[in-house]
Write a protein that holds these residues in place. Structure first.
Motif, PDB file in Angstrom:
ATOM      1  N   GLU A 140       0.858  -1.177   0.000  1.00 32.07           N
ATOM      2  CA  GLU A 140       0.000   0.000   0.000  1.00 32.07           C
ATOM      3  C   GLU A 140       0.898   1.232   0.000  1.00 32.07           C
ATOM      4  N   ASP A 145       2.330   4.772   0.814  1.00 28.92           N
ATOM      5  CA  ASP A 145       2.235   5.394   2.130  1.00 28.92           C
ATOM      6  C   ASP A 145       3.063   6.677   2.179  1.00 28.92           C
ATOM      7  N   LYS A 190       7.052   7.434   1.462  1.00 26.54           N
ATOM      8  CA  LYS A 190       7.941   6.515   2.175  1.00 26.54           C
ATOM      9  C   LYS A 190       7.713   5.098   1.670  1.00 26.54           C
ATOM     10  N   MET A 245       3.670  -0.188   2.522  1.00 24.98           N
ATOM     11  CA  MET A 245       3.426  -1.186   3.579  1.00 24.98           C
ATOM     12  C   MET A 245       2.931  -2.484   2.954  1.00 24.98           C
ATOM     13  N   HIS A 249      13.454   4.606  10.144  1.00 25.08           N
ATOM     14  CA  HIS A 249      12.092   5.076   9.836  1.00 25.08           C
ATOM     15  C   HIS A 249      12.065   6.585   9.969  1.00 25.08           C
ATOM     16  N   GLU A 250      11.016   7.201   9.478  1.00 26.73           N
ATOM     17  CA  GLU A 250      11.055   8.656   9.332  1.00 26.73           C
ATOM     18  C   GLU A 250      10.861   9.426  10.637  1.00 26.73           C
ATOM     19  N   SER A 251      10.526   8.736  11.729  1.00 31.35           N
ATOM     20  CA  SER A 251      10.405   9.470  12.992  1.00 31.35           C
ATOM     21  C   SER A 251      11.758   9.667  13.675  1.00 31.35           C
TER      22      SER A 251
END
Lengths: 389, 213
Positions: A117, A119, A127, A130, A363-365
């Motif tokens: 999917e 995202d 990004k 998923m 990851h983007e955080s």
């Protein structure tokens, strides 16, 4: 050859470098833009904005759209290595995935038979998609699955990595990687429940798929070796927070021969190869050593992995890579806390060499600020001989 | 009587030992011999309990739990025509889902199967579920507990959204909430004010059973 290369190689060969090397990954447009001081291309709009999403839906139906996506992937990969160099990393796990096919603005299919999917991150940037489900659920599906795009991968890898090595090879040690390991690929092609049943009742179906991908990965390794790349990270998530997903015995039965073949191919090309698996890998460490991997990455603290214990178990036979927490330390911790985490990891695994500090994942955080603090702390605390920490 | 108990014991052992090819023929044979479906269901649940214990002891792995769960599902299909509504779900309703923004479902599916086999009525809302759907399902099924699965670190905020939505709906005090999944930690559970953190599917059953008692 550059100091970064020597530093990483020494650690992988369980020797003491001048200091503990730092490895990073750059896997999202937001971080890459921030590091390079460039605004990321507003590709997210092609998925989030209703009008632009319609454009994506139309573009996706065009035959050569795949070529356009591949160009975007090439550009992302080059940017990620440039960003890693600017961060001061000694090594980078390079993500190059010319495998996506956007069916429309929501659905992505990859050439291996997995549905994803599309995202966006919290800042609206594109990004990694998923995972949703697999499309190859029977031996008949597998036989019929089109493989032309898969056969083109070694040439694509050779082309991009040749360029990367030419542009950045003297400033950073690059680890090439694949889309997913043999276990992940085989279960994700059909779904985990189906895989578990097939592993019990239709072993030949699984084994045929595994042999095919071991062949493919061996060819890709040869292609990136030909481009001058010194390392490979073989990424296969075999474990979760409580332990391995399959029994170690079953992993050996289904994947052992293929793993050894991939490792032998890398070594035959003069490359180093690091095994990555998320999760609690205690029960698998001896197997990784037995397969011949030079390093093992992730070693997640949140999965209960104690780095000092891993050092004691296998640290004299395999290089340890990772252990920096990506749920808090590299997300929202303060400078002192990051420094303390780095000091703790180096103290646990740095003695005698054989440790490369790195985030357990990407990851983007995770913030660029905290990643810089990690590099800064490693440079300060990681000099050999290691002092009292 | 001996035969009757023998069938139940064999069903339990077949599931516990993961003799996957044996269970369905065994169940069919037992039904033909007059063994009651609710008793066979209980025997399978007892087998699942053994599987859970062996998993906790490190003898079985995740794939073994999934295999047992799949066999349990197939077995229930065989028994279904012979079961009445009151034979299942007696321990109360639990709403399960993977939170909004996350579509990983292996762990969640496994918890659903384990809870069903332990006698709960499981309302599985699937993946990427917004908070308001959880509230709706809790209300519609008079659920006493909610299980939230989250794998992605970036989606942990969705846990807080569910807690807040249940609070706003006036349901928080009557519903227990458990979280589980790769990125969940006790710190996260404390931060969002949930009642429990489950490390795996077996622990999840223990948590929900404790609340149902």
């Amino acid at each position: 050859m550059a100091e970064q290369h020597d530093r990483v190689l020494a650690a992988l060969e369980l020797r003491e470098p001048d200091r503990v090397p730092v490895m990073g990954m750059v896997t999202d447009y937001t971080s890459m833009g921030e590091i390079l001081g460039k605004r990321p291309l507003p590709l997210g709009l092609f998925f989030s904005n209703r009008v632009m999403a319609r454009v994506t839906d139309l573009l996706a139906s065009i035959d050569n759209y795949a070529a356009f996506v591949r160009l975007a992937m090439d550009s992302f990969t080059r940017g990620s290595v440039a960003a890693a160099v600017k961060m001061g990393y000694d090594a980078i796990w390079v993500f190059y995935l010319p495998t996506w096919r956007y069916l429309n603005s929501r659905e992505v299919r990859d050439i291996y038979g997995r549905m994803w999917e599309a995202d966006l991150d919290s800042r609206g940037n594109l990004k990694s998609p998923m995972y949703r489900k697999g499309l190859i659920t029977s031996p008949e599906d597998w036989r019929a699955w089109p493989k032309e795009d898969i056969f083109r991968l070694p040439a694509l890898y050779n082309r991009i990595f040749r360029r990367l090595q030419r542009e950045y090879g003297d400033r950073i040690f690059m680890f090439a990687s694949f889309s997913a390991g043999l276990f992940e690929l085989s279960w994700q092609c059909m779904g985990f429940e189906r895989f578990v049943m097939a592993a019990r009742k239709e072993r030949e179906f699984i084994e045929r798929m595994v042999r095919f991908y071991a062949d493919l990965y061996s060819l890709i390794i040869e292609a990136v070796a030909d481009a001058g790349i010194p390392g490979v990270i073989y990424s296969d998530d075999l474990a979760y927070r409580s332990g391995p997903m399959l029994s170690p015995k079953l992993y050996e039965e289904i994947f052992g021969e293929a793993y050894r073949r991939i490792v032998d191919t890398a070594h035959g090309q003069g490359m180093k190869i690091v095994m990555h698996s998320c999760g609690n890998v205690y029960d698998l460490l001896e197997w990784f050593v037995d397969c011949g991997f030079d390093g093992v990455h992730a070693l997640e603290p949140t999965a209960g992995v104690d780095l000092a214990k891993v050092k004691e178990m296998v640290g004299d036979r395999i290089c340890l890579v990772g252990n920096m927490d990506v749920t808090h330390v590299l997300v929202d911790a303060g400078r002192e806390e990051v420094k303390e985490a780095v000091r703790r990891s180096i103290s646990a695994a740095g003695a005698g060499g054989g440790y490369i500090i790195a985030p357990t994942n990407s990851h983007e955080s995770m913030t660029v600020r905290n990643l810089r603090w990690m590099v800064e702390a490693a440079e300060r605390c990681g000099r050999y001989p290691l002092g009292e920490m | 009587m001996e035969d009757y108990l023998g069938y139940l014991d064999r069903v339990k052992r077949a599931l516990a030992d993961l003799e996957v090819d044996e269970i369905n023929p065994l169940l069919k044979g037992a039904l033909e011999a007059g063994v009651k479906a609710p008793d066979l269901l209980n025997a399978m649940s007892a087998g699942m309990e053994v599987v859970g214990r062996r998993f906790e002891a490190g003898e079985y792995f995740l794939a073994d739990l999934v295999l047992a769960g799949e066999e349990m599902k197939e077995g229930v299909e065989v028994l279904k025509p012979h079961l009445s509504a009151g034979d299942t779900g007696g321990k109360g309703a639990v709403v399960m889902c993977t939170v909004k923004g996350d579509i990983h479902d292996i762990g969640k599916n496994l918890v659903c199967i384990m809870l069903s086999s332990a006698g709960f009525k499981v309302v599985d809302l699937g993946v990427d579920v917004p908070a308001e759907k959880v509230v709706e399902a809790v209300r519609g099924n008079s659920a006493f507990a909610v299980g939230l699965s989250v794998l992605l670190t970036t989606m942990v905020g969705s846990i807080g959204e569910v807690v807040e939505a249940l609070r706003s709906a006036g349901l928080r005090d009557s519903v227990k909430i458990a979280i589980g999944g790769a990125c969940t930690t006790q710190e996260l559970a404390d931060r969002y004010g949930v009642d429990a953190l489950g490390r795996d599917a077996v622990e999840a059953v223990r948590i929900f059973s404790g609340w149902a008692a």
